[in-house]
Design an enzyme around this catalytic site. Structure first.
Site, PDB file in Angstrom:
ATOM      1  N   ASP A  26       0.920  -1.255   0.108  1.00 26.23           N
ATOM      2  CA  ASP A  26       0.113  -0.149  -0.038  1.00 26.23           C
ATOM      3  C   ASP A  26       0.930   1.204  -0.014  1.00 26.23           C
ATOM      4  O   ASP A  26       1.995   1.127   0.565  1.00 26.23           O
ATOM      5  CB  ASP A  26      -0.913  -0.094   1.251  1.00 26.23           C
ATOM      6  CG  ASP A  26      -2.157   0.904   0.996  1.00 26.23           C
ATOM      7  OD1 ASP A  26      -2.433   1.258  -0.143  1.00 26.23           O
ATOM      8  OD2 ASP A  26      -2.720   1.344   2.075  1.00 26.23           O
ATOM      9  N   THR A  72     -10.468  -7.285  -4.442  1.00 20.77           N
ATOM     10  CA  THR A  72     -11.843  -7.473  -5.004  1.00 20.77           C
ATOM     11  C   THR A  72     -12.478  -6.146  -5.121  1.00 20.77           C
ATOM     12  O   THR A  72     -13.336  -5.972  -5.886  1.00 20.77           O
ATOM     13  CB  THR A  72     -12.442  -8.621  -4.374  1.00 20.77           C
ATOM     14  OG1 THR A  72     -12.447  -8.186  -2.951  1.00 20.77           O
ATOM     15  CG2 THR A  72     -12.213 -10.031  -4.764  1.00 20.77           C
ATOM     16  N   ASN A  74     -10.595  -3.351  -5.337  1.00 25.23           N
ATOM     17  CA  ASN A  74     -10.004  -2.462  -6.354  1.00 25.23           C
ATOM     18  C   ASN A  74     -10.619  -2.112  -7.524  1.00 25.23           C
ATOM     19  O   ASN A  74     -10.366  -1.146  -8.379  1.00 25.23           O
ATOM     20  CB  ASN A  74      -8.382  -2.707  -6.345  1.00 25.23           C
ATOM     21  CG  ASN A  74      -7.474  -2.425  -5.163  1.00 25.23           C
ATOM     22  OD1 ASN A  74      -6.762  -3.271  -5.050  1.00 25.23           O
ATOM     23  ND2 ASN A  74      -7.851  -1.567  -4.288  1.00 25.23           N
TER      24      ASN A  74
HETATM   25  C1  IPE Z   1      -5.310  -2.807   0.062  1.00 26.30           C
HETATM   26  O1  IPE Z   1      -5.121  -1.580  -0.395  1.00 26.30           O
HETATM   27  C2  IPE Z   1      -5.458  -3.440  -1.154  1.00 26.30           C
HETATM   28  C3  IPE Z   1      -4.060  -3.807  -1.938  1.00 26.30           C
HETATM   29  C4  IPE Z   1      -2.971  -3.295  -1.549  1.00 26.30           C
HETATM   30  C5  IPE Z   1      -4.214  -4.685  -3.235  1.00 26.30           C
HETATM   31  P1  IPE Z   1      -6.205  -0.595  -0.555  1.00 26.30           P
HETATM   32  O2  IPE Z   1      -5.456   0.781  -0.881  1.00 26.30           O
HETATM   33  O3  IPE Z   1      -7.154  -0.802  -1.807  1.00 26.30           O
HETATM   34  O4  IPE Z   1      -6.840  -0.487   0.756  1.00 26.30           O
HETATM   35  P2  IPE Z   1      -8.033   0.503   1.477  1.00 26.30           P
HETATM   36  O5  IPE Z   1      -8.976   0.699   0.242  1.00 26.30           O
HETATM   37  O6  IPE Z   1      -7.203   1.903   2.026  1.00 26.30           O
HETATM   38  O7  IPE Z   1      -8.387  -0.197   2.608  1.00 26.30           O
HETATM   39  C1  IPE Z   2      -1.440   0.009  -3.259  1.00 25.98           C
HETATM   40  O1  IPE Z   2      -1.402   1.244  -3.362  1.00 25.98           O
HETATM   41  C2  IPE Z   2      -1.662  -0.704  -4.662  1.00 25.98           C
HETATM   42  C3  IPE Z   2      -3.047  -1.125  -5.127  1.00 25.98           C
HETATM   43  C4  IPE Z   2      -4.022  -1.276  -4.189  1.00 25.98           C
HETATM   44  C5  IPE Z   2      -3.323  -1.526  -6.358  1.00 25.98           C
HETATM   45  P1  IPE Z   2      -2.579   2.286  -3.608  1.00 25.98           P
HETATM   46  O2  IPE Z   2      -2.811   2.470  -4.961  1.00 25.98           O
HETATM   47  O3  IPE Z   2      -3.610   1.957  -2.677  1.00 25.98           O
HETATM   48  O4  IPE Z   2      -1.841   3.638  -3.044  1.00 25.98           O
HETATM   49  P2  IPE Z   2      -2.332   4.670  -1.995  1.00 25.98           P
HETATM   50  O5  IPE Z   2      -2.861   3.855  -0.948  1.00 25.98           O
HETATM   51  O6  IPE Z   2      -3.659   5.329  -2.778  1.00 25.98           O
HETATM   52  O7  IPE Z   2      -1.228   5.588  -1.652  1.00 25.98           O
HETATM   53 MG    MG Z   3      -4.280   2.131  -0.807  1.00 27.42          MG
END
Ligand code: IPE
Ligand code: IPE
Ligand code: MG
Length: 245
Positions: A26, A72, A74
């Site tokens: 993340d 799921t 995303n």
């Molecule tokens: C969790 O990250 C999912 C992945 C890293 C694949 P998200 O960025 O989607 O999580 P939330 O929305 O902050 O909970």
């Molecule tokens: C994690 O990084 C990657 C995925 C969830 C696909 P994020 O895209 O969630 O990055 P932030 O949380 O918005 O910084």
């Molecule tokens: Mg994120």
């Protein structure tokens, strides 16, 4: 981030390494925005970070690394971001096939792969096939993965087998064998970079007794030093599994 874990006193002997590390990748988007770049640039750097950390885990004797790359949930992101992530994943899997064959690494994909493009599904089938040839370090990439979805898929398959008379009474062990992680020990250490302190539907069944480690470091900045910090904190923890000391 302050971690309140106390270090073990010297002379207590080296605590064991985690056999299985799970990471919620993340912070890619915020890493890019901080630099005035599109969020997708963060995903590209994040994929490189995964490559480095997988090698670092293998070199440290970790047996399993499971990473959360696409949930799921995303799919709710803008179409162009989802499209770029899928393209990056395709490129990543394609390149990973060479690495797997060169370094004899196993790599599995967890999640409902049926929703992925035919190209991605073919790459997943190929990595599965290569994985059967080797033993040793195994990386698992969670794509279109949700902990609840995995539990439902497992429950449906068990119900089918039970109805057909080819599954016995349900136990924790038997149920685990229907999950994407069948045959793999539960994660000992769950790392979440990016500053959030939540599980976001990751490995809900398997993390029943995982040690959690949260850090504000954004995933693209995560490096070997951060990995060693997380492992050291893990080694300082007292895992009681409900018992008393
Ligand atoms: C969790 O990250 C999912 C992945 C890293 C694949 P998200 O960025 O989607 O999580 P939330 O929305 O902050 O909970
Ligand atoms: C994690 O990084 C990657 C995925 C969830 C696909 P994020 O895209 O969630 O990055 P932030 O949380 O918005 O910084
Ligand atoms: Mg994120």
């Amino acid at each position: 981030m302050a971690d309140t874990d106390k270090k073990k006193t010297a002379g207590e002997g080296a605590a064991p390494l985690p056999r299985h590390i799970a990471i919620i990748l993340d912070g890619n988007g915020r890493w890019a925005r901080k630099r005035g770049l599109p969020r997708t640039a963060g995903h590209a750097v994040g994929a490189e970070t995964f490559r480095k950390i997988a090698t670092a885990c293998k070199n440290r004797g970790i047996e399993y690394l499971t990473v959360y790359a696409f949930s799921t949930e995303n799919w709710r992101r803008p179409e162009d971001e989802v499209g770029t992530i899928m393209k990056l994943l395709g490129r990543y899997l394609h390149e990973a096939i060479d690495t797997m064959e060169r370094d004899h690494i196993r790599m599995k994909v967890f999640g409902d792969v049926h929703a992925l493009s035919p190209e991605l599904q073919a790459l997943v089938a190929k990595t599965d096939e290569i994985s059967t040839r080797y033993e040793g370090f195994q990386a698992n990439i969670c794509l279109n993965y949700g902990g609840r979805d995995e539990i439902l898929r497992a429950a449906r398959r068990y119900a089918q087998d039970f109805k057909a008379g080819c599954a016995g009474e349900l136990t924790e062990e038997l149920f685990s064998s229907y999950l994407d992680s069948a045959g793999i020990p539960d994660p000992d250490l769950l790392i979440r970079p990016g500053g959030e302190q939540r599980i976001s539907n990751f490995l809900l069944w398997q993390c029943a007794y995982a040690e959690f480690y949260f850090t504000d470091v954004l995933w693209p900045d995560f490096d070997e030093k951060e990995l060693d910090k997380a492992i050291a904190v893990y080694q300082s923890r007292d895992r009681r599994y409900g018992r008393v000391k």
